[in-house]
Design an enzyme around this catalytic site. Structure first.
Site, short mmCIF file in Angstrom:
data_model
loop_
_atom_site.label_atom_id
_atom_site.label_comp_id
_atom_site.label_asym_id
_atom_site.label_seq_id
_atom_site.Cartn_x
_atom_site.Cartn_y
_atom_site.Cartn_z
N ASP A 112 -4.78 -5.18 1.88
CA ASP A 112 -4.72 -6.09 3.03
C ASP A 112 -6.09 -6.46 3.58
O ASP A 112 -6.25 -6.68 4.78
CB ASP A 112 -3.84 -5.48 4.15
CG ASP A 112 -2.46 -5.12 3.63
OD1 ASP A 112 -1.93 -5.87 2.80
OD2 ASP A 112 -1.93 -4.06 4.04
N LYS A 144 -7.40 -10.52 0.41
CA LYS A 144 -7.60 -10.98 -0.97
C LYS A 144 -6.98 -12.37 -1.17
O LYS A 144 -7.53 -13.22 -1.85
CB LYS A 144 -6.95 -10.00 -1.96
CG LYS A 144 -7.58 -8.61 -1.94
CD LYS A 144 -6.88 -7.65 -2.89
CE LYS A 144 -5.49 -7.27 -2.45
NZ LYS A 144 -5.44 -6.46 -1.23
N GLY A 145 -5.81 -12.57 -0.54
CA GLY A 145 -5.12 -13.85 -0.69
C GLY A 145 -5.96 -15.01 -0.19
O GLY A 145 -6.12 -16.02 -0.88
N GLY A 173 1.41 -8.13 -0.52
CA GLY A 173 1.74 -9.18 0.45
C GLY A 173 0.45 -9.88 0.82
O GLY A 173 -0.46 -9.26 1.35
N HIS A 174 0.35 -11.15 0.46
CA HIS A 174 -0.86 -11.91 0.76
C HIS A 174 -0.49 -13.07 1.68
O HIS A 174 0.38 -13.87 1.35
CB HIS A 174 -1.47 -12.49 -0.52
CG HIS A 174 -1.66 -11.47 -1.61
ND1 HIS A 174 -2.45 -10.35 -1.45
CD2 HIS A 174 -1.14 -11.40 -2.85
CE1 HIS A 174 -2.42 -9.65 -2.58
NE2 HIS A 174 -1.63 -10.26 -3.44
N GLN A 178 -3.03 -4.75 -4.23
CA GLN A 178 -3.44 -3.45 -3.70
C GLN A 178 -4.98 -3.34 -3.67
O GLN A 178 -5.63 -4.34 -3.49
CB GLN A 178 -2.81 -2.28 -4.48
CG GLN A 178 -1.29 -2.21 -4.33
CD GLN A 178 -0.55 -3.25 -5.14
OE1 GLN A 178 -0.77 -3.37 -6.34
NE2 GLN A 178 0.32 -4.00 -4.52
N LEU A 225 -14.42 -10.48 10.42
CA LEU A 225 -15.51 -10.11 11.33
C LEU A 225 -15.15 -10.52 12.76
O LEU A 225 -15.51 -9.84 13.72
CB LEU A 225 -16.82 -10.80 10.88
CG LEU A 225 -18.07 -10.39 11.63
CD1 LEU A 225 -18.39 -8.90 11.42
CD2 LEU A 225 -19.27 -11.23 11.21
N VAL A 269 -14.26 -15.47 9.31
CA VAL A 269 -14.30 -15.49 10.78
C VAL A 269 -12.97 -15.99 11.36
O VAL A 269 -12.88 -16.36 12.51
CB VAL A 269 -15.49 -16.33 11.32
CG1 VAL A 269 -16.80 -15.63 11.02
CG2 VAL A 269 -15.47 -17.74 10.75
P1 GDP Z 1 -4.29 -9.22 1.15
O1 GDP Z 1 -3.08 -8.38 0.86
O2 GDP Z 1 -5.56 -8.55 0.78
O3 GDP Z 1 -4.18 -10.60 0.57
O4 GDP Z 1 -4.34 -9.37 2.74
P2 GDP Z 1 -3.12 -9.72 3.72
O5 GDP Z 1 -2.79 -11.16 3.58
O6 GDP Z 1 -2.01 -8.73 3.56
O7 GDP Z 1 -3.77 -9.40 5.12
C1 GDP Z 1 -4.89 -10.10 5.58
C2 GDP Z 1 -4.52 -10.86 6.87
O8 GDP Z 1 -5.70 -11.26 7.52
C3 GDP Z 1 -3.75 -12.14 6.62
O9 GDP Z 1 -2.85 -12.34 7.67
C4 GDP Z 1 -4.82 -13.23 6.63
O10 GDP Z 1 -4.34 -14.49 7.06
C5 GDP Z 1 -5.77 -12.66 7.64
N1 GDP Z 1 -7.19 -12.98 7.42
C6 GDP Z 1 -7.86 -13.08 6.25
N2 GDP Z 1 -9.18 -13.28 6.47
C7 GDP Z 1 -9.33 -13.29 7.82
C8 GDP Z 1 -10.46 -13.40 8.68
O11 GDP Z 1 -11.61 -13.54 8.27
N3 GDP Z 1 -10.22 -13.35 10.05
C9 GDP Z 1 -8.96 -13.17 10.56
N4 GDP Z 1 -8.81 -13.11 11.88
N5 GDP Z 1 -7.88 -13.07 9.77
C10 GDP Z 1 -8.07 -13.11 8.43
P1 IMO Z 2 -1.75 -5.83 -0.93
O1 IMO Z 2 -1.85 -6.44 -2.29
C1 IMO Z 2 -1.34 -2.20 1.44
C2 IMO Z 2 0.89 1.10 -0.41
C3 IMO Z 2 2.22 1.48 0.22
C4 IMO Z 2 2.23 2.97 -0.10
C5 IMO Z 2 1.61 3.03 -1.49
C6 IMO Z 2 2.62 3.10 -2.62
O2 IMO Z 2 -1.04 -6.67 0.06
O3 IMO Z 2 -3.08 -5.34 -0.47
P2 IMO Z 2 4.24 1.32 -3.71
O4 IMO Z 2 5.40 0.57 -3.13
O5 IMO Z 2 3.17 0.47 -4.27
O6 IMO Z 2 4.67 2.38 -4.67
O7 IMO Z 2 3.61 2.12 -2.45
O8 IMO Z 2 0.82 1.86 -1.61
N1 IMO Z 2 0.78 -0.32 -0.79
C7 IMO Z 2 0.04 -1.22 -0.11
N2 IMO Z 2 -0.67 -1.09 1.04
N3 IMO Z 2 -1.35 -3.37 0.77
C8 IMO Z 2 -0.66 -3.49 -0.39
O9 IMO Z 2 -0.76 -4.59 -1.17
C9 IMO Z 2 0.10 -2.41 -0.86
N4 IMO Z 2 0.89 -2.20 -1.94
C10 IMO Z 2 1.29 -0.93 -1.89
O10 IMO Z 2 2.23 1.23 1.60
O11 IMO Z 2 1.39 3.66 0.78
MG MG Z 3 -1.45 -7.55 1.83
#
Ligand code: GDP
Ligand code: IMO
Ligand code: MG
Length: 432
Positions: free
Chosen positions: A13, A16-17, A40-41, A223, A331, A413
């Site tokens: 999280d 990356k998305g 989840g992205h 992940q 940031l 940002v």
């Molecule tokens: P991922 O799993 O690595 O793709 O990340 P997620 O999408 O699960 O979580 C990142 C969250 O932060 C998402 O809701 C993005 O829209 C948000 N996001 C990404 N970059 C930034 C940033 O620079 N600032 C803020 N405030 N939100 C961001």
């Molecule tokens: P993204 O791609 C954050 C965590 C779960 C759990 C562990 C194992 O959005 O960054 P699993 O269902 O994969 O066997 O669970 O890994 N986990 C994540 N945490 N972001 C993710 O993906 C995750 N995918 C799995 O919460 O601790």
């Molecule tokens: Mg995610």
């Protein structure tokens, strides 16, 4: 500069998305090589917000060919739902390619994931309950079902029968659940087989051919480094290789073709699920980061555990992945703090660790050693150049760069695609 791997540097999280989406216009292919719909992205484009799980984020960029490679585990129902959802919003998904060697998540593995967690009680991992772990275990046990099996029903039936011999014993005798029938599994797996058939192929061959033609391929990890089954905080990890090496085994593109590795590092740290987390904050500061950063899971909606940035982890991620460029995300979330602690080392029973301790129990007992950096109060969400950032935000970035021994090429940002400060073009060669 054709093959680039993008990985999460912390526990997922990191954003990356958004980073993939940002690079989308400059690349030809975006490949998901590990994980499944545990990811989840969230990607924000203008007023539109997309939540992607199984599809690579590159699917949102017109012209990009998205690929689900062999290292991924596919829940076919989720795949179809996600494709339909995007099509309904006008996103063209017709270019999607799926590896014939990718494994599918059969329904019994979703059940097993959930009942195993319940059974583990206090020792649970906190999985997403999507059947990821059991499906990778089946792959290693050689009782997995692959996408290509969907097109030979006799083989498919034999494989499901073989798997169920083991699975039903476990479900009935250990977990007191009902036995699963072959037909119900066949029905679920074959429901969408014809629909995806034109997308299925030898993606390893296709990707190598694309690279030979000079096209640009971006490998997008699900992940992150500390959730990697080999290099993460085992056993509190996911069941795949989320580090850069996984891009090769998970796609069939060899290491000699990879030119760049981009690490995504959030300006603070979050973790979902169980497991050690040295800089975790169970106080108002943690609440501040959760609220200000909207840190609630895209997949399960769980509140994410929050803590300060940890550069021991950053350095580790840099080393394990061979990161050439770091993207520092979120940031803006730190705005308003008077001082910002950054973890620069750990103390474990009186001993100082500058590197990740190899023993898990040391990491469990690691106490963060903090360096306090000055904060800033100005809104930075509108900044588009480094110079526009308040001085203390600039110094925060420079100090992280120094501590992590890697250059920061992009600063996030805000969630919007345009809310990025680009310092170096990550698709071109490294400058001296
Ligand atoms: P991922 O799993 O690595 O793709 O990340 P997620 O999408 O699960 O979580 C990142 C969250 O932060 C998402 O809701 C993005 O829209 C948000 N996001 C990404 N970059 C930034 C940033 O620079 N600032 C803020 N405030 N939100 C961001
Ligand atoms: P993204 O791609 C954050 C965590 C779960 C759990 C562990 C194992 O959005 O960054 P699993 O269902 O994969 O066997 O669970 O890994 N986990 C994540 N945490 N972001 C993710 O993906 C995750 N995918 C799995 O919460 O601790
Ligand atoms: Mg995610």
């Amino acid at each position: 500069m054709p093959a680039i791997v993008l990985v999460g540097a912390q526990w997922g999280d990191e954003g990356k998305g958004k980073a993939t989406d940002l690079l989308g216009s400059g690349v030809d292919y975006v490949v998901k090589f590990n994980g499944g719909n545990n990811a989840g992205h969230t990607v924000v484009i203008g007023e539109e917000k997309y939540a992607l799980h199984l599809l690579p984020s590159g699917i949102l960029s017109p012209g990009v060919t998205p690929v689900i490679a062999n290292g991924v585990v596919i829940d076919l129902g989720v795949l179809i739902e996600e494709l339909d959802g995007l099509e309904a919003r006008g996103v063209d998904t017709s270019k999607l390619r799926i590896s014939a060697n990718a494994h599918v998540i059969p329904p019994y593995n979703r059940t097993l994931d959930r009942v195993t967690e319940r059974f583990l009680g206090k020792r649970r991992i906190g999985t997403t309950g999507r059947g990821i772990g059991p499906t990778y275990a089946d792959k290693m046990n050689r009782i997995g079902i692959r996408v290509q099996d969907l097109y030979d029903t006799s083989i498919l039936q034999q494989k499901i029968e073989g798997a169920l011999e083991v699975k039903n014993q476990t479900l009935v005798k250990i977990f007191n659940r009902r036995a699963v029938g072959v037909d119900e599994v066949m029905d679920e797996l074959l429901r969408h087989a014809e629909r995806i058939r034109p997308m299925v192929g030898d993606t390893a061959l296709e990707l190598c051919a694309a690279l030979d033609e000079g096209q640009t391929v971006l490998f997008e990890a699900g992940q992150a480094t500390l959730l990697d089954v080999d290099h993460g905080t085992y056993p509190f990890v996911t069941s795949s290789n989320a580090t850069s090496g996984g891009a090769c085994t998970g796609s069939g593109v060899p290491p000699t073709r990879v030119d760049r590795v981009i690490g995504i590092f959030k300006a603070y740290t979050t973790r979902v699920g169980e497991g050690p987390f040295p800089t975790e904050l169970n106080d108002q500061s943690g609440d501040f980061l959760r609220t200000s950063g909207a840190e609630f899971g895209t997949t399960t909606g769980r509140p994410r555990r929050c803590g300060w940035a940890d550069v021991v982890i950053g350095r580790y991620a840099q080393r394990i992945n061979g990161i050439t460029d770091m993207v520092l995300t979120k940031l803006d979330v730190l705005t308003g703090l008077e001082t910002i602690p950054v973890c620069v080392a750990y103390e474990v029973q009186g001993e100082r660790f500058e590197e990740m301790p190899v023993n898990q129990s040391d990491f469990h007992h690691a106490k963060p050693v903090y360096e306090e950096l000055a904060g800033w109060s100005e809104d930075i969400t509108g900044c588009r150049t480094f110079d526009e950032l308040p001085l203390h935000a600039q110094l925060y970035v420079r100090r992280l760069e120094e501590l992590m021994k890697t250059r920061i090429s992009v600063i996030g940002v805000g969630p919007g695609r345009e809310q990025s400060i680009v310092l170096h073009d990550m698709l071109s060669s490294v400058e001296a």
